[in-house]
Design a protein around this motif. Structure first.
Motif, short mmCIF file in Angstrom:
data_model
loop_
_atom_site.label_atom_id
_atom_site.label_comp_id
_atom_site.label_asym_id
_atom_site.label_seq_id
_atom_site.Cartn_x
_atom_site.Cartn_y
_atom_site.Cartn_z
N TYR B 32 0.84 -1.21 0.00
CA TYR B 32 0.00 0.00 0.00
C TYR B 32 0.87 1.25 0.00
O TYR B 32 0.56 2.22 -0.65
N ILE B 159 -2.94 2.56 -6.77
CA ILE B 159 -3.87 3.67 -7.04
C ILE B 159 -5.32 3.18 -7.07
O ILE B 159 -6.19 3.76 -6.46
N LEU B 160 -5.57 2.06 -7.79
CA LEU B 160 -6.94 1.56 -7.86
C LEU B 160 -7.40 0.99 -6.52
O LEU B 160 -8.46 1.32 -6.02
N TYR B 161 -6.59 0.09 -5.96
CA TYR B 161 -6.95 -0.63 -4.73
C TYR B 161 -8.34 -1.24 -4.85
O TYR B 161 -8.63 -1.92 -5.80
N GLU B 162 -9.23 -0.94 -3.86
CA GLU B 162 -10.57 -1.57 -3.85
C GLU B 162 -11.47 -1.07 -4.97
O GLU B 162 -12.47 -1.70 -5.29
N THR B 163 -11.13 0.10 -5.55
CA THR B 163 -12.02 0.64 -6.58
C THR B 163 -12.02 -0.22 -7.84
O THR B 163 -12.80 0.04 -8.75
N TYR B 227 -11.43 9.48 -7.17
CA TYR B 227 -10.63 8.78 -6.17
C TYR B 227 -9.46 8.00 -6.77
O TYR B 227 -8.76 7.29 -6.06
N THR B 228 -9.28 8.09 -8.09
CA THR B 228 -8.09 7.46 -8.66
C THR B 228 -7.25 8.48 -9.43
O THR B 228 -6.05 8.56 -9.25
#
Lengths: 70, 352
Positions: B32, B159-163, B227-228
């Motif tokens: 992260y 950058i994306l993670y959970e999105t 959010y990205t």
């Protein structure tokens, strides 16, 4: 009936804001930005709800028309 | 349109499955955060690494690497484990790194037996590199020692993670919109061939639902972008082309409501619908691929392939497309049933 529907629409429109109004940007970005996905799903529901509400209103008008004729 | 109840229930079940599986399936372990990001050559780097869904404390054979290129790979001399998600790795950065640039960019790789290996590109930048070449002990054979773990999880992307889960809603809704518009195109052609009012009603209801889907696609894309990429709207080519496509279809609504004569109204809206679909294809699928775009699929690459859509994502993504399409057809069916009833009443009134 009409009032109920109006309240329903207001609840639909305001509910996501109630969730996000208390939060700051960091909340949405916490735990891997998962809450942005939640926001998207809420938005999807909102779009479909508003669309169905408009359809509902049209059908009500039609029902009224038929009632008046008979 | 389609008879029976089964397909409506199938749509509901598929959408429910997408909502549940799309949220419950975890992300793969990943890195992260890593800090500090800048270090001078020749110094000792104490890199504190923050893992995501990782098991650093309980995992065995924990190792960390800094990879400058395929030959120059540095292994951590010491790793201090703070918790499952936090470690501190010590690297002795050499005086000399063979690079053409002034600053050497290193990819961070953390590997253990439980999570497998995870990668963070451009994690560390090394500056003030010595000009005189010197012998450095690199760990060139490290690739053979990395652990490959197959887990049922969505890919972890920086950058994306959970999105990345937005794929099931944002991308799937655009696909569903395309299917609805193809249905509307078919109905429009059928109307022009047969001049049967039913086809016009089907075409209109499918197009209306498709526009609502498209507007949601734009709005959800704006949230995802916030959010990205950092802003709600960028000058990205695909965004603007999609907005133009939606405006074209919005003009369909306006055209329809502006013509009084019914025969002309149905005929013109069917013709305009065909035109709008023909314009939609290059706007969404062709032009964004000719130039640089933030969306996957720029420069002619396939958008839904490779690392962007792995098999675990596919298991939710395809049901999402089918489920959202069926729900869209259901809503369109309600609209067209309403319009048919309205038609009957109007005909009655005309006779009276």
């Amino acid at each position: 009936m009409k009032l109920n529907r109006a309240i329903g629409l207001i609840v639909c429109l305001v509910y996501p804001y109630l969730i996000f109004a208390q939060s700051n940007v960091d909340f949405i970005r916490s735990t891997g930005k998962i809450y942005s996905v939640v926001a998207v799903v809420c938005l999807l529901f909102l779009f479909l709800a508003v669309y169905l509400y408009r359809l509902d209103r049209k059908i009500s008008d039609l029902e009224k028309k038929i009632k008046n004729e008979s | 349109m389609i008879k029976g109840l089964w397909w409506k229930m199938l749509g509901v079940i598929l959408f429910l499955y997408v909502c549940i599986a799309g949220f419950v399936v975890p992300l793969k372990p990943g890195i992260y955060n890593a800090s500090p990001t800048n270090i001078k050559a020749g110094q000792t780097l104490n890199l504190s690494i923050e893992g995501y869904n990782s098991h650093y404390k309980s995992a065995e054979e924990l190792t960390a690497f800094l990879k400058f290129d395929s030959i120059q790979i540095l292994k951590a001399t010491d790793i201090k484990v703070n918790s499952e998600q936090s470690i501190e790795a010590t690297f002795n950065i050499p005086e000399y790194i063979n690079t053409k640039k002034k600053i050497a960019e290193a990819t961070l790789i953390v590997d253990n037996a439980t999570d497998g290996y995870s990668i963070m590109p451009a994690a560390v930048f090394v500056n003030s590199i010595s000009k005189t070449p010197s012998q450095v002990d690199w760990n060139t054979d490290f690739v053979n020692d990395l652990h490959q773990v197959d887990a049922f999880a969505f890919p972890f992307r920086n950058i994306l993670y959970e999105t990345i889960r937005n794929t099931f809603f944002h991308v799937a809704i655009w696909m569903s919109m395309m299917i609805l518009f193809i249905g509307a195109l078919y109905s429009s052609i059928q109307y022009l061939r047969t001049r049967d009012r039913r086809h016009d009603i089907h075409s209109y209801s499918l197009t209306s639902t498709g526009i609502v889907y498209g507007l949601f696609g734009l709005a959800s894309g704006a949230i995802w972008a916030k959010y990205t990429w950092g802003t709600f709207w960028t000058s990205d080519i695909k965004l603007n082309m999609a907005a133009i496509a939606m405006l074209l279809y919005a003009a369909y609504w306006i055209l329809r409501s502006s013509i009084e004569d019914l025969d002309n109204k149905y005929k013109l809206s069917a013709i305009y619908n065909i035109f709008a679909f023909v314009a939609l294809i290059p706007l969404i699928f062709v032009i964004p691929r000719l130039t640089d775009s933030l969306h996957p699929g720029n420069g002619g690459n396939p958008a839904l392939g490779g690392e962007d859509l792995d098999n675990t994502l596919r298991m939710v993504f395809y049901p999402a497309i089918i489920g959202l399409t069926l729900l869209g057809v259901w809503i369109s069916d309600l609209v067209s049933r309403y319009l048919k009833l309205e038609n009957i009443i109007q005909e009655k009134e005309n006779i009276l």
